[in-house]
Scaffold this motif. Structure first.
Motif, PDB file in Angstrom:
ATOM      1  N   ARG A 205      35.558  53.077  44.258  1.00  0.00           N
ATOM      2  CA  ARG A 205      34.433  53.608  43.492  1.00  0.00           C
ATOM      3  C   ARG A 205      34.358  55.110  43.621  1.00  0.00           C
ATOM      4  NH1 ARG A 205      29.082  53.648  46.104  1.00  0.00           N
ATOM      5  NH2 ARG A 205      29.371  53.709  48.369  1.00  0.00           N
ATOM      6  N   ASP A 206      33.847  55.715  42.574  1.00  0.00           N
ATOM      7  CA  ASP A 206      33.626  57.158  42.512  1.00  0.00           C
ATOM      8  C   ASP A 206      32.132  57.362  42.343  1.00  0.00           C
ATOM      9  OD1 ASP A 206      33.296  59.832  41.748  1.00  0.00           O
ATOM     10  OD2 ASP A 206      35.263  59.902  40.784  1.00  0.00           O
ATOM     11  N   ASN A 207      31.464  57.730  43.410  1.00  0.00           N
ATOM     12  CA  ASN A 207      30.008  57.885  43.352  1.00  0.00           C
ATOM     13  C   ASN A 207      29.584  58.957  42.354  1.00  0.00           C
ATOM     14  OD1 ASN A 207      29.670  55.891  45.250  1.00  0.00           O
ATOM     15  ND2 ASN A 207      29.591  57.303  46.979  1.00  0.00           N
ATOM     16  N   ALA A 208      30.341  60.013  42.298  1.00  0.00           N
ATOM     17  CA  ALA A 208      29.979  61.116  41.403  1.00  0.00           C
ATOM     18  C   ALA A 208      29.989  60.681  39.943  1.00  0.00           C
ATOM     19  CB  ALA A 208      30.915  62.290  41.616  1.00  0.00           C
ATOM     20  N   LYS A 209      30.865  59.746  39.634  1.00  0.00           N
ATOM     21  CA  LYS A 209      30.963  59.268  38.249  1.00  0.00           C
ATOM     22  C   LYS A 209      30.264  57.939  38.047  1.00  0.00           C
ATOM     23  CE  LYS A 209      35.386  61.579  37.379  1.00  0.00           C
ATOM     24  NZ  LYS A 209      36.798  61.411  36.961  1.00  0.00           N
ATOM     25  N   ASN A 210      29.644  57.407  39.116  1.00  0.00           N
ATOM     26  CA  ASN A 210      28.978  56.101  39.024  1.00  0.00           C
ATOM     27  C   ASN A 210      29.900  55.059  38.395  1.00  0.00           C
ATOM     28  OD1 ASN A 210      26.437  56.932  40.110  1.00  0.00           O
ATOM     29  ND2 ASN A 210      26.009  57.933  38.161  1.00  0.00           N
ATOM     30  N   THR A 211      31.109  55.059  38.850  1.00  0.00           N
ATOM     31  CA  THR A 211      32.123  54.185  38.268  1.00  0.00           C
ATOM     32  C   THR A 211      32.877  53.449  39.368  1.00  0.00           C
ATOM     33  OG1 THR A 211      32.371  55.639  36.358  1.00  0.00           O
ATOM     34  CG2 THR A 211      34.168  54.096  36.789  1.00  0.00           C
ATOM     35  N   VAL A 212      33.140  52.193  39.111  1.00  0.00           N
ATOM     36  CA  VAL A 212      33.956  51.379  40.003  1.00  0.00           C
ATOM     37  C   VAL A 212      35.244  51.030  39.268  1.00  0.00           C
ATOM     38  CG1 VAL A 212      34.120  49.156  41.200  1.00  0.00           C
ATOM     39  CG2 VAL A 212      32.000  50.473  41.284  1.00  0.00           C
ATOM     40  N   TYR A 213      36.343  51.103  39.973  1.00  0.00           N
ATOM     41  CA  TYR A 213      37.642  50.864  39.373  1.00  0.00           C
ATOM     42  C   TYR A 213      38.299  49.623  39.962  1.00  0.00           C
ATOM     43  CZ  TYR A 213      36.944  55.788  38.248  1.00  0.00           C
ATOM     44  OH  TYR A 213      36.424  56.974  37.791  1.00  0.00           O
ATOM     45  N   LEU A 214      39.146  49.019  39.166  1.00  0.00           N
ATOM     46  CA  LEU A 214      39.986  47.935  39.649  1.00  0.00           C
ATOM     47  C   LEU A 214      41.414  48.241  39.214  1.00  0.00           C
ATOM     48  CD1 LEU A 214      39.947  45.203  41.164  1.00  0.00           C
ATOM     49  CD2 LEU A 214      39.942  44.103  38.905  1.00  0.00           C
ATOM     50  N   GLN A 215      42.207  48.693  40.166  1.00  0.00           N
ATOM     51  CA  GLN A 215      43.612  48.951  39.897  1.00  0.00           C
ATOM     52  C   GLN A 215      44.373  47.648  40.055  1.00  0.00           C
ATOM     53  OE1 GLN A 215      45.315  51.932  39.018  1.00  0.00           O
ATOM     54  NE2 GLN A 215      46.990  50.465  38.724  1.00  0.00           N
TER      55      GLN A 215
END
Length: 116
Positions: free
Chosen positions: A72-82
């Motif tokens: 997750r990237d807190n600054a972008k409020n985004t969670v990723y799934l690679q």
């Protein structure tokens, strides 16, 4: 309103990779979990991976462990799934979900298709 937007799906060949994103907005929870789920026609939605906003602890289903990575990237409020080393059985609609205080919030799905 809490909103989650999942995107990044597509069609890849066996062994390929995709990175899904889940953009989260409209909440002020301090403690929550973001999870990725997937669903195929006629089957129940199954949990794939999750990450805690409290301590960044993660969960992976046995079927994806070692191939998928959640972050997750807190600054972008985004969670990723690679997703790496994709298999035909990974084909599904993928959803992200925020869970906090007993409430669940779902995003729309994004289709992942893995072909041989």
């Amino acid at each position: 309103d809490v909103q989650l937007q999942a995107f990044g799906g597509g069609s890849v060949q066996v062994g390929g990779s995709l990175k899904l994103s889940c953009a989260v907005s409209g909440h002020s929870f301090d403690e929550y979990i973001i999870g990725w789920f997937r669903q195929t026609p006629g089957n129940e939605r199954e949990g794939v991976s999750a990450i805690s906003a409290v301590d960044d602890s993660t969960y992976y289903a046995a079927s994806v462990k070692g191939r998928f990575t959640i972050s997750r990237d807190n600054a972008k409020n985004t969670v990723y799934l690679q997703m790496n080393s994709l298999k035909p059985e990974d084909t599904a609609v993928y959803y992200c979900r925020l869970t906090s205080s007993g409430y669940d919030y779902w995003g729309q799905g994004t289709q992942v298709t893995v072909s041989s």
